[in-house]
Design a protein around this motif. Structure first.
Motif, PDB file in Angstrom:
ATOM      1  N   GLY A  11     -22.158  -6.596  10.233  1.00 51.55           N
ATOM      2  CA  GLY A  11     -23.024  -6.467  11.397  1.00 51.55           C
ATOM      3  C   GLY A  11     -22.389  -5.807  12.601  1.00 51.55           C
ATOM      4  N   SER A  12     -21.166  -5.297  12.452  1.00 50.79           N
ATOM      5  CA  SER A  12     -20.472  -4.648  13.563  1.00 50.79           C
ATOM      6  C   SER A  12     -20.878  -3.179  13.676  1.00 50.79           C
ATOM      7  CB  SER A  12     -18.956  -4.700  13.353  1.00 50.79           C
ATOM      8  OG  SER A  12     -18.501  -6.018  13.356  1.00 50.79           O
ATOM      9  N   VAL A  13     -20.737  -2.652  14.883  1.00 48.88           N
ATOM     10  CA  VAL A  13     -20.952  -1.226  15.108  1.00 48.88           C
ATOM     11  C   VAL A  13     -19.591  -0.543  15.055  1.00 48.88           C
ATOM     12  CG1 VAL A  13     -21.747   0.543  16.728  1.00 48.88           C
ATOM     13  CG2 VAL A  13     -22.989  -1.619  16.527  1.00 48.88           C
ATOM     14  N   HIS A  49     -27.361  -0.339   6.072  1.00 48.66           N
ATOM     15  CA  HIS A  49     -26.745  -0.212   7.390  1.00 48.66           C
ATOM     16  C   HIS A  49     -27.702   0.544   8.300  1.00 48.66           C
ATOM     17  CE1 HIS A  49     -25.607   3.344   5.074  1.00 48.66           C
ATOM     18  NE2 HIS A  49     -25.488   3.988   6.230  1.00 48.66           N
ATOM     19  N   SER A  50     -27.337   0.682   9.559  1.00 52.15           N
ATOM     20  CA  SER A  50     -28.168   1.465  10.474  1.00 52.15           C
ATOM     21  C   SER A  50     -27.299   2.473  11.214  1.00 52.15           C
ATOM     22  CB  SER A  50     -28.917   0.558  11.458  1.00 52.15           C
ATOM     23  OG  SER A  50     -28.032  -0.282  12.149  1.00 52.15           O
ATOM     24  N   VAL A  51     -27.935   3.551  11.630  1.00 52.34           N
ATOM     25  CA  VAL A  51     -27.248   4.629  12.340  1.00 52.34           C
ATOM     26  C   VAL A  51     -27.797   4.664  13.755  1.00 52.34           C
ATOM     27  CG1 VAL A  51     -26.828   7.117  12.409  1.00 52.34           C
ATOM     28  CG2 VAL A  51     -26.968   5.938  10.193  1.00 52.34           C
ATOM     29  N   HIS A  52     -26.903   4.551  14.732  1.00 50.48           N
ATOM     30  CA  HIS A  52     -27.305   4.594  16.139  1.00 50.48           C
ATOM     31  C   HIS A  52     -27.147   5.991  16.734  1.00 50.48           C
ATOM     32  CE1 HIS A  52     -27.928   0.322  16.603  1.00 50.48           C
ATOM     33  NE2 HIS A  52     -26.819   0.123  15.928  1.00 50.48           N
ATOM     34  N   THR A  67     -22.901  -1.851  10.313  1.00 50.58           N
ATOM     35  CA  THR A  67     -22.886  -2.274   8.919  1.00 50.58           C
ATOM     36  C   THR A  67     -23.815  -3.463   8.715  1.00 50.58           C
ATOM     37  OG1 THR A  67     -20.956  -3.669   9.322  1.00 50.58           O
ATOM     38  CG2 THR A  67     -20.554  -1.442   8.464  1.00 50.58           C
ATOM     39  N   GLY A  68     -24.218  -3.621   7.487  1.00 45.56           N
ATOM     40  CA  GLY A  68     -24.980  -4.797   7.063  1.00 45.56           C
ATOM     41  C   GLY A  68     -24.088  -5.610   6.151  1.00 45.56           C
ATOM     42  N   GLU A  69     -24.586  -5.901   4.961  1.00 44.96           N
ATOM     43  CA  GLU A  69     -23.800  -6.680   4.006  1.00 44.96           C
ATOM     44  C   GLU A  69     -22.764  -5.834   3.269  1.00 44.96           C
ATOM     45  OE1 GLU A  69     -26.270  -8.983   1.412  1.00 44.96           O
ATOM     46  OE2 GLU A  69     -27.481  -9.736   3.064  1.00 44.96           O
ATOM     47  N   VAL A  70     -22.977  -4.546   3.205  1.00 46.63           N
ATOM     48  CA  VAL A  70     -22.067  -3.643   2.496  1.00 46.63           C
ATOM     49  C   VAL A  70     -21.002  -3.139   3.469  1.00 46.63           C
ATOM     50  CG1 VAL A  70     -21.930  -1.465   1.206  1.00 46.63           C
ATOM     51  CG2 VAL A  70     -23.909  -2.965   0.920  1.00 46.63           C
ATOM     52  N   ASP A 155     -36.888  12.665  22.536  1.00 54.99           N
ATOM     53  CA  ASP A 155     -38.259  12.857  22.084  1.00 54.99           C
ATOM     54  C   ASP A 155     -38.460  12.111  20.766  1.00 54.99           C
ATOM     55  OD1 ASP A 155     -40.740  13.692  21.193  1.00 54.99           O
ATOM     56  OD2 ASP A 155     -40.282  15.835  21.305  1.00 54.99           O
ATOM     57  N   PRO A 156     -39.198  10.987  20.780  1.00 49.96           N
ATOM     58  CA  PRO A 156     -39.382  10.207  19.557  1.00 49.96           C
ATOM     59  C   PRO A 156     -40.007  11.003  18.404  1.00 49.96           C
ATOM     60  CG  PRO A 156     -40.177   8.985  21.457  1.00 49.96           C
ATOM     61  CD  PRO A 156     -39.833  10.365  21.931  1.00 49.96           C
ATOM     62  N   GLU A 157     -40.723  12.081  18.712  1.00 51.39           N
ATOM     63  CA  GLU A 157     -41.298  12.920  17.653  1.00 51.39           C
ATOM     64  C   GLU A 157     -40.204  13.606  16.837  1.00 51.39           C
ATOM     65  OE1 GLU A 157     -44.640  13.333  16.912  1.00 51.39           O
ATOM     66  OE2 GLU A 157     -44.945  11.685  18.325  1.00 51.39           O
ATOM     67  N   LYS A 158     -39.019  13.780  17.426  1.00 50.25           N
ATOM     68  CA  LYS A 158     -37.907  14.433  16.744  1.00 50.25           C
ATOM     69  C   LYS A 158     -36.924  13.429  16.139  1.00 50.25           C
ATOM     70  CE  LYS A 158     -38.078  18.437  19.773  1.00 50.25           C
ATOM     71  NZ  LYS A 158     -37.384  19.187  20.823  1.00 50.25           N
ATOM     72  N   ARG A 159     -37.218  12.142  16.284  1.00 55.42           N
ATOM     73  CA  ARG A 159     -36.305  11.093  15.830  1.00 55.42           C
ATOM     74  C   ARG A 159     -36.376  10.933  14.318  1.00 55.42           C
ATOM     75  NH1 ARG A 159     -36.938   6.045  19.329  1.00 55.42           N
ATOM     76  NH2 ARG A 159     -36.209   7.565  20.845  1.00 55.42           N
ATOM     77  N   ARG A 160     -35.233  10.950  13.685  1.00 59.38           N
ATOM     78  CA  ARG A 160     -35.151  10.751  12.235  1.00 59.38           C
ATOM     79  C   ARG A 160     -35.508   9.296  11.916  1.00 59.38           C
ATOM     80  NH1 ARG A 160     -32.440  14.078   8.986  1.00 59.38           N
ATOM     81  NH2 ARG A 160     -31.662  12.313   7.791  1.00 59.38           N
ATOM     82  N   PRO A 161     -36.098   9.053  10.752  1.00 57.98           N
ATOM     83  CA  PRO A 161     -36.498   7.679  10.416  1.00 57.98           C
ATOM     84  C   PRO A 161     -35.319   6.723  10.239  1.00 57.98           C
ATOM     85  CG  PRO A 161     -36.916   9.168   8.568  1.00 57.98           C
ATOM     86  CD  PRO A 161     -36.496  10.010   9.732  1.00 57.98           C
ATOM     87  N   ASP A 162     -34.126   7.243   9.990  1.00 59.36           N
ATOM     88  CA  ASP A 162     -32.961   6.379   9.809  1.00 59.36           C
ATOM     89  C   ASP A 162     -32.197   6.126  11.107  1.00 59.36           C
ATOM     90  OD1 ASP A 162     -32.231   9.057   9.902  1.00 59.36           O
ATOM     91  OD2 ASP A 162     -30.536   8.832   8.554  1.00 59.36           O
TER      92      ASP A 162
END
Length: 192
Positions: A11-13, A49-52, A67-70, A155-162
């Protein structure tokens, strides 16, 4: 001598950096950058995981990854291996593309996450090539740089889904048009 173990708390960045072997280019063209971003997005689906933030330069990358669990090592090994395979097949090459292991730094939540994302977003205009342009030209190029998460922040219209921007906009009071403008002004102030 053994390598130092990575700090990888669930869960850390992490601020992740990887450079081309001998500082060589890791992206020859836009198709390579698209392939890398597609693999990054695929990894989010695989590993949770997530990408900021991200920024792809010619010979290196910057990522802000939670990170998540992996483990981060597994996430990055998969991404770098798959991208190297893509690159080597496309150009008829063999061997290493990246210089050694990726580097990573665990990031404290809150204000440092915001500072990290700003640092990543400012990376394209800190190059020697941009030094010959005016500040106005540099900032216009920065806002339009397609291989960074910045256009999606503005611009949220240009934001990638990940891409997850909520944690960065939290100190501003959320992701609103006004707060996106405040983020841009703060980014410009950081640069100036």
């Amino acid at each position: 001598m053994a390598r130092k173990p990575r700090i990888d708390a669930q869960g850390s960045v992490h601020h992740v950096m990887a450079r081309g072997n001998a500082r060589q280019r890791i992206f020859a063209d836009d198709a390579d950058r698209i392939a890398f971003l597609d693999l990054l997005q695929d990894g989010v689906g695989r590993f949770g995981h997530s990408v900021h933030a991200f920024c792809l330069m010619d010979n290196h990358i910057h990522l802000a990854v939670r990170t998540g669990e992996v483990s981060l090592s597994r996430i990055m090994q998969n991404l770098m291996f798959r991208y190297t395979r893509h690159f080597n097949r496309r150009y008829g090459l063999v061997g290493h593309l990246f210089q050694g292991r990726f580097r990573s730094v665990v990031v404290d939540e809150g204000s440092y996450l915001l500072e990290l994302v700003r640092y990543i977003h400012l990376n394209p205009i800190r190059t020697r090539a941009m030094a010959r342009h005016t500040i106005t030209e540099r900032l216009a190029a920065l806002a339009a740089y397609p291989w960074s998460s910045l256009p999606g922040y503005l611009d949220p219209e240009k934001r990638r889904p990940d891409l997850i921007a909520d944690d960065v906009y939290a100190p501003y009071g959320g992701d609103t048009p006004e707060n996106r403008e405040r983020y841009w002004r703060d980014l410009v102030d950081d640069y100036l």
